[in-house]
Write an enzyme that holds these catalytic residues in place. Structure first.
Site, PDB file in Angstrom:
ATOM      1  CG  ASN A 140       0.874  -3.079  -2.015  1.00 28.36           C
ATOM      2  OD1 ASN A 140       1.808  -2.534  -1.462  1.00 28.36           O
ATOM      3  ND2 ASN A 140      -0.396  -2.803  -1.733  1.00 28.36           N
ATOM      4  CG  ASP A 198       9.691  -7.006   0.037  1.00 29.57           C
ATOM      5  OD1 ASP A 198       9.129  -6.977   1.143  1.00 29.57           O
ATOM      6  OD2 ASP A 198      10.359  -7.977  -0.357  1.00 29.57           O
ATOM      7  CD  GLU A 253      10.473  -3.402   2.333  1.00 30.54           C
ATOM      8  OE1 GLU A 253       9.676  -4.076   3.009  1.00 30.54           O
ATOM      9  OE2 GLU A 253      10.233  -2.238   1.960  1.00 30.54           O
ATOM     10  CG  ASP A 312       5.298  -1.097  -2.543  1.00 30.61           C
ATOM     11  OD1 ASP A 312       4.435  -1.985  -2.518  1.00 30.61           O
ATOM     12  OD2 ASP A 312       6.094  -0.898  -1.607  1.00 30.61           O
ATOM     13  NE  ARG A 322       1.166  -1.769   6.594  1.00 32.40           N
ATOM     14  CZ  ARG A 322       2.167  -1.598   5.730  1.00 32.40           C
ATOM     15  NH1 ARG A 322       1.990  -1.810   4.440  1.00 32.40           N
ATOM     16  NH2 ARG A 322       3.351  -1.210   6.169  1.00 32.40           N
ATOM     17  CG  ASP A 381       3.875  -6.297   0.641  1.00 31.39           C
ATOM     18  OD1 ASP A 381       5.002  -6.230   0.106  1.00 31.39           O
ATOM     19  OD2 ASP A 381       3.191  -5.294   0.868  1.00 31.39           O
TER      20      ASP A 381
END
EC number: 3.6.1.15
Length: 177
Positions: free
Chosen positions: A87, A105, A123, A107, A23, A103
């Site tokens: 995150n 995954d 995830e 959170d 992202r 990242d």
């Protein structure tokens, strides 16, 4: 890259462990930099997903990145109060292109009433297997979840009311809003 100064803009890029771009946030305004951290703000910022989808953030959000902690924090300023999205991620690095991090995954979402939720455990477990996260990364991330929860519970750093007020006010001064 030269360290960005207050009022300048940076691009933020998050990657996955396997190296693919996840992202991108364009034009995050820098509010403060130090040797180890960067504080910025996103306000109606263009976000591009890895599949090309694009969207714009809905509200102002103070972002906090650190070079030693394995998390970053987004304080979203909403009518019903501040919500946090945290995150679990590698410490950031800054190069000529962007502020970058991986990242991982997991959170933690914190609601205005203080409720906390650990998100995306499935995830994380899936990506851990297919991307072969090393055991030391798994250990580091789990330890940083503990640190993050401690910060949340004790109103440390970005989780203090004064923090959000100070940085949102500074953003308004810089943009004359």
């Amino acid at each position: 890259m030269a360290i960005p100064k207050e009022g300048e803009f940076v691009t933020i890029q998050s990657y996955k462990h396997d190296g693919h771009l996840h992202r991108t946030w364009r034009d995050t305004m820098v509010l403060k930099t130090s040797e180890y951290s960067l504080i910025g703000v996103n306000d109606h910022t263009l976000v591009t997903e890895s599949d090309g989808r694009r969207w714009v953030t809905r509200e102002p959000a103070i972002v906090y990145f650190h070079k030693k902690y394995w998390f970053n924090i987004i304080a979203m300023i909403r009518e019903k109060g501040v919500s946090y999205y945290c995150n679990l991620a590698s410490p950031y690095l800054l190069d000529d292109e962007a502020l970058k991090y991986i990242d991982y995954d997991l959170d933690i979402k914190v609601f205005p009433d203080g409720e906390k939720r650990l998100l995306d455990v499935d995830e994380y477990e899936f990506h851990s297997k297919i991307m072969d996260y090393p055991e030391d990364i798994d250990f580091i991330l789990k330890e940083n979840v503990k640190t993050l929860v401690d910060w949340i519970n004790n109103g440390k750093g970005p989780f203090s009311e004064a923090y959000v007020d100070i940085w949102y006010q500074r953003y308004q001064e810089l943009t004359k809003k």
